[in-house]
Design a protein around this motif. Structure first.
Motif, PDB file in Angstrom:
ATOM      1  N   ILE A 227      72.019 -32.275  23.120  1.00 54.93           N
ATOM      2  CA  ILE A 227      73.223 -31.454  23.008  1.00 54.93           C
ATOM      3  C   ILE A 227      72.907 -29.961  23.074  1.00 54.93           C
ATOM      4  CG2 ILE A 227      73.227 -31.304  20.484  1.00 54.93           C
ATOM      5  CD1 ILE A 227      76.268 -31.860  22.808  1.00 54.93           C
ATOM      6  N   GLY A 228      71.721 -29.576  22.643  1.00 51.47           N
ATOM      7  CA  GLY A 228      71.341 -28.170  22.727  1.00 51.47           C
ATOM      8  C   GLY A 228      71.294 -27.670  24.159  1.00 51.47           C
ATOM      9  N   TYR A 229      70.906 -28.537  25.092  1.00 46.33           N
ATOM     10  CA  TYR A 229      70.867 -28.120  26.494  1.00 46.33           C
ATOM     11  C   TYR A 229      72.283 -27.910  27.029  1.00 46.33           C
ATOM     12  CZ  TYR A 229      69.729 -27.913  31.432  1.00 46.33           C
ATOM     13  OH  TYR A 229      69.607 -27.499  32.740  1.00 46.33           O
ATOM     14  N   ALA A 230      73.244 -28.699  26.533  1.00 53.74           N
ATOM     15  CA  ALA A 230      74.639 -28.487  26.941  1.00 53.74           C
ATOM     16  C   ALA A 230      75.107 -27.106  26.506  1.00 53.74           C
ATOM     17  CB  ALA A 230      75.528 -29.567  26.344  1.00 53.74           C
ATOM     18  N   ALA A 231      74.700 -26.676  25.305  1.00 55.77           N
ATOM     19  CA  ALA A 231      75.065 -25.332  24.837  1.00 55.77           C
ATOM     20  C   ALA A 231      74.431 -24.264  25.723  1.00 55.77           C
ATOM     21  CB  ALA A 231      74.636 -25.156  23.384  1.00 55.77           C
ATOM     22  N   ALA A 232      73.193 -24.494  26.165  1.00 56.12           N
ATOM     23  CA  ALA A 232      72.531 -23.529  27.055  1.00 56.12           C
ATOM     24  C   ALA A 232      73.249 -23.443  28.401  1.00 56.12           C
ATOM     25  CB  ALA A 232      71.074 -23.929  27.255  1.00 56.12           C
ATOM     26  N   LEU A 233      73.699 -24.571  28.931  1.00 57.09           N
ATOM     27  CA  LEU A 233      74.450 -24.567  30.181  1.00 57.09           C
ATOM     28  C   LEU A 233      75.762 -23.812  30.029  1.00 57.09           C
ATOM     29  CD1 LEU A 233      73.970 -28.212  31.559  1.00 57.09           C
ATOM     30  CD2 LEU A 233      73.058 -26.093  32.527  1.00 57.09           C
ATOM     31  N   ALA A 234      76.417 -23.992  28.890  1.00 56.33           N
ATOM     32  CA  ALA A 234      77.677 -23.287  28.646  1.00 56.33           C
ATOM     33  C   ALA A 234      77.456 -21.777  28.644  1.00 56.33           C
ATOM     34  CB  ALA A 234      78.286 -23.749  27.326  1.00 56.33           C
ATOM     35  N   GLU A 235      76.376 -21.330  28.016  1.00 52.89           N
ATOM     36  CA  GLU A 235      76.080 -19.896  27.990  1.00 52.89           C
ATOM     37  C   GLU A 235      75.809 -19.366  29.405  1.00 52.89           C
ATOM     38  OE1 GLU A 235      72.886 -19.224  25.324  1.00 52.89           O
ATOM     39  OE2 GLU A 235      74.024 -19.787  23.527  1.00 52.89           O
ATOM     40  N   ARG A 236      75.085 -20.134  30.197  1.00 57.91           N
ATOM     41  CA  ARG A 236      74.810 -19.706  31.568  1.00 57.91           C
ATOM     42  C   ARG A 236      76.086 -19.657  32.396  1.00 57.91           C
ATOM     43  NH1 ARG A 236      69.972 -23.372  33.705  1.00 57.91           N
ATOM     44  NH2 ARG A 236      70.487 -22.192  35.612  1.00 57.91           N
ATOM     45  N   ARG A 246      82.864 -19.118  35.107  1.00 55.03           N
ATOM     46  CA  ARG A 246      83.010 -18.572  33.743  1.00 55.03           C
ATOM     47  C   ARG A 246      84.055 -19.355  32.962  1.00 55.03           C
ATOM     48  NH1 ARG A 246      82.878 -13.528  36.433  1.00 55.03           N
ATOM     49  NH2 ARG A 246      85.125 -13.249  36.057  1.00 55.03           N
ATOM     50  N   LEU A 247      85.159 -19.703  33.631  1.00 56.13           N
ATOM     51  CA  LEU A 247      86.187 -20.496  32.965  1.00 56.13           C
ATOM     52  C   LEU A 247      85.646 -21.858  32.545  1.00 56.13           C
ATOM     53  CD1 LEU A 247      89.085 -21.020  32.060  1.00 56.13           C
ATOM     54  CD2 LEU A 247      89.617 -21.721  34.416  1.00 56.13           C
ATOM     55  N   ALA A 248      84.928 -22.522  33.450  1.00 50.17           N
ATOM     56  CA  ALA A 248      84.342 -23.825  33.119  1.00 50.17           C
ATOM     57  C   ALA A 248      83.327 -23.690  31.991  1.00 50.17           C
ATOM     58  CB  ALA A 248      83.688 -24.432  34.363  1.00 50.17           C
ATOM     59  N   GLY A 249      82.558 -22.581  31.994  1.00 54.33           N
ATOM     60  CA  GLY A 249      81.619 -22.347  30.898  1.00 54.33           C
ATOM     61  C   GLY A 249      82.337 -22.159  29.572  1.00 54.33           C
ATOM     62  N   ASP A 250      83.470 -21.444  29.605  1.00 50.97           N
ATOM     63  CA  ASP A 250      84.261 -21.273  28.376  1.00 50.97           C
ATOM     64  C   ASP A 250      84.794 -22.616  27.875  1.00 50.97           C
ATOM     65  OD1 ASP A 250      83.851 -18.550  28.350  1.00 50.97           O
ATOM     66  OD2 ASP A 250      85.713 -18.081  29.426  1.00 50.97           O
ATOM     67  N   LEU A 251      85.240 -23.450  28.820  1.00 48.32           N
ATOM     68  CA  LEU A 251      85.748 -24.770  28.434  1.00 48.32           C
ATOM     69  C   LEU A 251      84.649 -25.607  27.777  1.00 48.32           C
ATOM     70  CD1 LEU A 251      87.957 -25.727  31.527  1.00 48.32           C
ATOM     71  CD2 LEU A 251      88.743 -25.132  29.234  1.00 48.32           C
ATOM     72  N   LEU A 252      83.461 -25.599  28.379  1.00 43.90           N
ATOM     73  CA  LEU A 252      82.353 -26.363  27.809  1.00 43.90           C
ATOM     74  C   LEU A 252      81.961 -25.806  26.447  1.00 43.90           C
ATOM     75  CD1 LEU A 252      80.209 -28.527  27.942  1.00 43.90           C
ATOM     76  CD2 LEU A 252      78.807 -26.997  29.341  1.00 43.90           C
ATOM     77  N   ALA A 253      81.923 -24.483  26.316  1.00 40.41           N
ATOM     78  CA  ALA A 253      81.582 -23.877  25.029  1.00 40.41           C
ATOM     79  C   ALA A 253      82.622 -24.235  23.967  1.00 40.41           C
ATOM     80  CB  ALA A 253      81.473 -22.355  25.180  1.00 40.41           C
TER      81      ALA A 253
END
Length: 289
Positions: A227-236, A246-253
């Motif tokens: 799950i930590g890698y999912a958080a890293a992907l969201a930040e990227r 950026r929108l998709a990253g916000d959704l994942l975050a």
């Protein structure tokens, strides 16, 4: 006094039915006794640092223990209902030696036979109210069997969804996409699909809280480890150039924050930030992010 004892038995049955309802059918699945049993078994296995193979049995063992607890309480509760009225309010088949046994033994025996829907007939209720209420125990026994089967059939798809997400994250980590590869329409679709899967897992932890106590296999199939890698992907994704990424990253975050809130509220109780909650989740499952 007889009615007071019977009411105590009925109260035990009602408490058991309430716990069964809240564990299996309530929208938020807030079981009381069942959650205590599962939590105790999980903490016991973690406290003694049992091997992964043993920890992996905690989830199935906890479910079996909870079902046995429900069955025992229902049998005991109905036995207490029958006990004050045994043997006077019951009829016994000719030649039966059941009437020579202690009243409590006969009551437990009758309760076991009734909840298992065996219907042996050597002891039968004689009074009218007992003839009306005793079939309810058979209905409860059938309902308990049905509920157990449906519980098993529901929990394993939830575990599959969690492990599929973990394996997908592991594959992404191994492929190590560059920022340029992520900063495109395909990257936005990827992050959006991950957010959807995280939301599904979040709902599974809400509706099937017992899934938390199932230990996943290797690290690549363990959400606690990935799950930590999912958080890293969201930040990227949030720092990407394209607005859709950026929108998709916000959704994942956002989905990850919601998942962290559920994990912390229902299981970990750290009161920390999402990153720390995921670290505690990994540690509780014996994983390192």
């Amino acid at each position: 006094m007889e009615w007071l004892v019977s009411l105590m038995g009925a109260g035990l049955v009602m408490v058991t039915l309430r716990d069964l309802f809240h564990t299996l059918w309530h929208p938020t699945r807030h079981g009381g006794l069942s959650r205590l049993v599962m939590t105790a078994l999980w903490r016991l296995a973690r406290r003694f640092r049992a091997r992964r193979r043993v920890v992996g049995l905690v989830g199935p063992l906890a479910m079996v223990t909870v079902v046995c607890m429900w069955a025992s309480f229902i049998v005991l509760g109905w036995a207490i209902v029958y006990w004050p009225h045994m043997p006077g309010s019951f009829t016994f088949s000719p030649g039966s030696e059941a009437a020579q046994e202690p009243a409590l033994v006969d009551s437990v025996y009758l309760s076991l036979v009734t909840v298992a829907t065996l219907g042996l007939g050597d002891i039968a209720p004689g009074e009218g109210w007992l003839r009306l209420v005793s079939p309810l125990e058979a209905v409860m026994g059938f309902a308990l069997l049905t509920a157990t089967v449906s519980w098993v059939l529901e929990i394993y798809p939830a575990l599959t969804r969690r492990r599929v997400l973990a394996i997908r994250l592991a594959l992404l980590r191994d492929s190590d996409p560059t920022q340029q590869q992520l900063d495109c329409t395909a990257g936005a679709v990827l992050l959006d699909s991950l957010a959807t899967e995280v939301v599904r897992v979040r709902l599974d932890f809400t509706q099937y809280a017992e899934a938390y106590y199932f230990h996943d296999g290797e690290d690549h199939s363990s959400l606690a480890a990935m799950i930590g890698y999912a958080a890293a992907l969201a930040e990227r994704g949030q720092s990407a150039g394209r607005p859709e990424v950026r929108l998709a990253g916000d959704l994942l975050a956002g989905a990850l924050r919601d998942l962290a809130a559920i994990l912390d509220q229902r299981f970990l109780h750290t009161g920390a930030a999402p990153t720390d909650v995921f670290a505690a989740y990994a540690a509780d499952h014996g994983r390192a992010q």
